[in-house]
Design a protein around this motif. Sequence first.
Motif, PDB file in Angstrom:
ATOM      1  N   GLY A   1      88.685 -16.053 -11.474  1.00 14.04           N
ATOM      2  CA  GLY A   1      88.147 -14.876 -12.145  1.00 14.04           C
ATOM      3  C   GLY A   1      87.538 -15.188 -13.500  1.00 14.04           C
ATOM      4  N   ALA A   2      87.022 -16.420 -13.672  1.00 15.44           N
ATOM      5  CA  ALA A   2      86.491 -16.824 -14.977  1.00 15.44           C
ATOM      6  C   ALA A   2      85.325 -15.936 -15.418  1.00 15.44           C
ATOM      7  CB  ALA A   2      86.048 -18.287 -14.925  1.00 15.44           C
ATOM      8  N   HIS A   3      84.555 -15.413 -14.455  1.00 20.92           N
ATOM      9  CA  HIS A   3      83.406 -14.575 -14.811  1.00 20.92           C
ATOM     10  C   HIS A   3      83.840 -13.234 -15.401  1.00 20.92           C
ATOM     11  CE1 HIS A   3      84.572 -13.208 -10.812  1.00 20.92           C
ATOM     12  NE2 HIS A   3      83.868 -12.107 -10.990  1.00 20.92           N
ATOM     13  N   LEU A   4      85.125 -12.918 -15.302  1.00 21.86           N
ATOM     14  CA  LEU A   4      85.645 -11.654 -15.832  1.00 21.86           C
ATOM     15  C   LEU A   4      86.384 -11.835 -17.157  1.00 21.86           C
ATOM     16  CD1 LEU A   4      87.031 -10.158 -12.493  1.00 21.86           C
ATOM     17  CD2 LEU A   4      84.802  -9.732 -13.544  1.00 21.86           C
ATOM     18  N   LYS A   5      86.249 -13.007 -17.754  1.00 17.66           N
ATOM     19  CA  LYS A   5      86.985 -13.314 -18.979  1.00 17.66           C
ATOM     20  C   LYS A   5      86.747 -12.273 -20.065  1.00 17.66           C
ATOM     21  CE  LYS A   5      87.521 -16.968 -22.459  1.00 17.66           C
ATOM     22  NZ  LYS A   5      87.079 -18.325 -22.900  1.00 17.66           N
ATOM     23  N   ASN A   6      85.537 -11.771 -20.192  1.00 10.77           N
ATOM     24  CA  ASN A   6      85.234 -10.815 -21.259  1.00 10.77           C
ATOM     25  C   ASN A   6      85.952  -9.481 -21.064  1.00 10.77           C
ATOM     26  OD1 ASN A   6      83.771 -10.351 -23.737  1.00 10.77           O
ATOM     27  ND2 ASN A   6      82.441  -8.946 -22.593  1.00 10.77           N
ATOM     28  N   TYR A   7      86.343  -9.172 -19.814  1.00  6.96           N
ATOM     29  CA  TYR A   7      87.129  -7.961 -19.566  1.00  6.96           C
ATOM     30  C   TYR A   7      88.462  -8.010 -20.304  1.00  6.96           C
ATOM     31  CZ  TYR A   7      84.304  -5.619 -15.990  1.00  6.96           C
ATOM     32  OH  TYR A   7      83.320  -4.922 -15.328  1.00  6.96           O
ATOM     33  N   ARG A   8      89.057  -9.191 -20.361  1.00  2.18           N
ATOM     34  CA  ARG A   8      90.349  -9.305 -21.032  1.00  2.18           C
ATOM     35  C   ARG A   8      90.228  -8.986 -22.516  1.00  2.18           C
ATOM     36  NH1 ARG A   8      90.416  -9.570 -16.470  1.00  2.18           N
ATOM     37  NH2 ARG A   8      90.882  -7.399 -16.965  1.00  2.18           N
ATOM     38  N   ARG A   9      89.071  -9.296 -23.112  1.00  4.25           N
ATOM     39  CA  ARG A   9      88.846  -8.925 -24.513  1.00  4.25           C
ATOM     40  C   ARG A   9      88.659  -7.425 -24.653  1.00  4.25           C
ATOM     41  NH1 ARG A   9      84.643  -7.431 -27.524  1.00  4.25           N
ATOM     42  NH2 ARG A   9      83.209  -7.682 -25.766  1.00  4.25           N
ATOM     43  N   VAL A  10      87.819  -6.849 -23.793  1.00  4.84           N
ATOM     44  CA  VAL A  10      87.493  -5.425 -23.889  1.00  4.84           C
ATOM     45  C   VAL A  10      88.727  -4.556 -23.653  1.00  4.84           C
ATOM     46  CG1 VAL A  10      86.146  -3.565 -22.838  1.00  4.84           C
ATOM     47  CG2 VAL A  10      85.078  -5.783 -23.283  1.00  4.84           C
ATOM     48  N   TYR A  11      89.563  -4.954 -22.677  1.00  2.00           N
ATOM     49  CA  TYR A  11      90.713  -4.135 -22.299  1.00  2.00           C
ATOM     50  C   TYR A  11      92.028  -4.662 -22.873  1.00  2.00           C
ATOM     51  CZ  TYR A  11      87.970  -1.385 -18.980  1.00  2.00           C
ATOM     52  OH  TYR A  11      87.058  -0.526 -18.409  1.00  2.00           O
ATOM     53  N   ALA A  12      91.958  -5.502 -23.883  1.00  2.00           N
ATOM     54  CA  ALA A  12      93.155  -6.163 -24.395  1.00  2.00           C
ATOM     55  C   ALA A  12      94.248  -5.180 -24.803  1.00  2.00           C
ATOM     56  CB  ALA A  12      92.795  -7.069 -25.573  1.00  2.00           C
ATOM     57  N   SER A  13      93.914  -4.153 -25.569  1.00  2.00           N
ATOM     58  CA  SER A  13      94.949  -3.237 -26.052  1.00  2.00           C
ATOM     59  C   SER A  13      95.526  -2.396 -24.919  1.00  2.00           C
ATOM     60  CB  SER A  13      94.387  -2.329 -27.149  1.00  2.00           C
ATOM     61  OG  SER A  13      93.300  -1.546 -26.659  1.00  2.00           O
ATOM     62  N   ALA A  14      94.654  -1.961 -23.996  1.00  2.00           N
ATOM     63  CA  ALA A  14      95.133  -1.155 -22.871  1.00  2.00           C
ATOM     64  C   ALA A  14      96.019  -1.985 -21.948  1.00  2.00           C
ATOM     65  CB  ALA A  14      93.952  -0.580 -22.090  1.00  2.00           C
ATOM     66  N   GLU A  15      95.644  -3.237 -21.707  1.00  2.00           N
ATOM     67  CA  GLU A  15      96.439  -4.087 -20.830  1.00  2.00           C
ATOM     68  C   GLU A  15      97.779  -4.451 -21.473  1.00  2.00           C
ATOM     69  OE1 GLU A  15      93.952  -7.327 -19.646  1.00  2.00           O
ATOM     70  OE2 GLU A  15      92.792  -6.084 -18.262  1.00  2.00           O
ATOM     71  N   LYS A  16      97.796  -4.542 -22.778  1.00  2.00           N
ATOM     72  CA  LYS A  16      99.066  -4.770 -23.468  1.00  2.00           C
ATOM     73  C   LYS A  16      99.987  -3.575 -23.272  1.00  2.00           C
ATOM     74  CE  LYS A  16     101.090  -5.859 -27.979  1.00  2.00           C
ATOM     75  NZ  LYS A  16     100.808  -6.115 -29.432  1.00  2.00           N
ATOM     76  N   ALA A  17      99.427  -2.372 -23.377  1.00  2.00           N
ATOM     77  CA  ALA A  17     100.218  -1.157 -23.167  1.00  2.00           C
ATOM     78  C   ALA A  17     100.710  -1.050 -21.731  1.00  2.00           C
ATOM     79  CB  ALA A  17      99.394   0.079 -23.534  1.00  2.00           C
TER      80      ALA A  17
END
Length: 282
Positions: free
Chosen positions: A19-35
């Motif tokens: 899923g390397a092509h989705l790496k930028n999603y982890r930045r965009v959704y970082a706070s929501a994914e932490k929650a």
Amino acid sequence: MIIDYGATPPIPELSLSDGAHLKNYRRVYASAEKAADRGSMDLEQWFSAVDEAGIDLTVIKARDVETTFGGRVTNEAVAKVVADHPGRFLGFAGVDPNKGMTALRELEDAVTGLGLKGLNIQCFENRLAIDDRRMYPVYAKCIELDIPVNIHVGMNFSLKTSPEFGRPMLLDKVLCDFPDLRVIASPPGWPWVEELLAVAWRHPNLSIGLVAMRPKLLGVENSGYGPLMQYGRTILKDRMLFGTAWPMLPMKRAIEEIRALPIDETIANRWLGENAKALLRL
């Protein structure tokens, strides 16, 4: 009945092998994914969170992006998860339209052999426009099999492909050419929300998945999502589907945000499950 129209439980086989092509999603959704406790929740804990949120059924989706990004969540893996946890999941197939006849054969087997109930296409991951000619045989097969197709519509945050693959207006030509095709556009079209609403108004077989976006933004001025609430509580009230896209959003919080919107309880119940129940013919 609450149906989460789209989540990825913590089961390794349901994650893309690459899923390397989705790496930028982890930045965009970082706070929501932490929650949402991404990365720290096992399957037992995840089921507990599902029960606490009051979710009765979760839709899980296969994906095939092998020809473009080398990854796949197989139809067989999704079908096994559904079979291993009776009553918990409903599965959608995933095929790669770039594979031509192979995709059609795999889709037919996924539905008639594995018992999956729909098709999932992430056009930006396949690097195909929604109205690309390579998509048309897949749409025809969906009609033949009498299944809905989930199509990624709106912005994507991958820096390895183009947002233009998700323009909602591309759906209009498809639905004119295939008036019997049942489509769920999700996420809900941002930043072209009004464009998506216009296409949905024109075509009665187009539903909208409120997926991978915070529901509270529907009531936030200038968020870009506001028109979804206005049309979703009026002329499109029967065609809005709720989904958490977990781990992108915490489940309980997302449902609470739907309930807190200035919409009637009957409308909220439609969004949270009744519409999906009807569309999926449960």
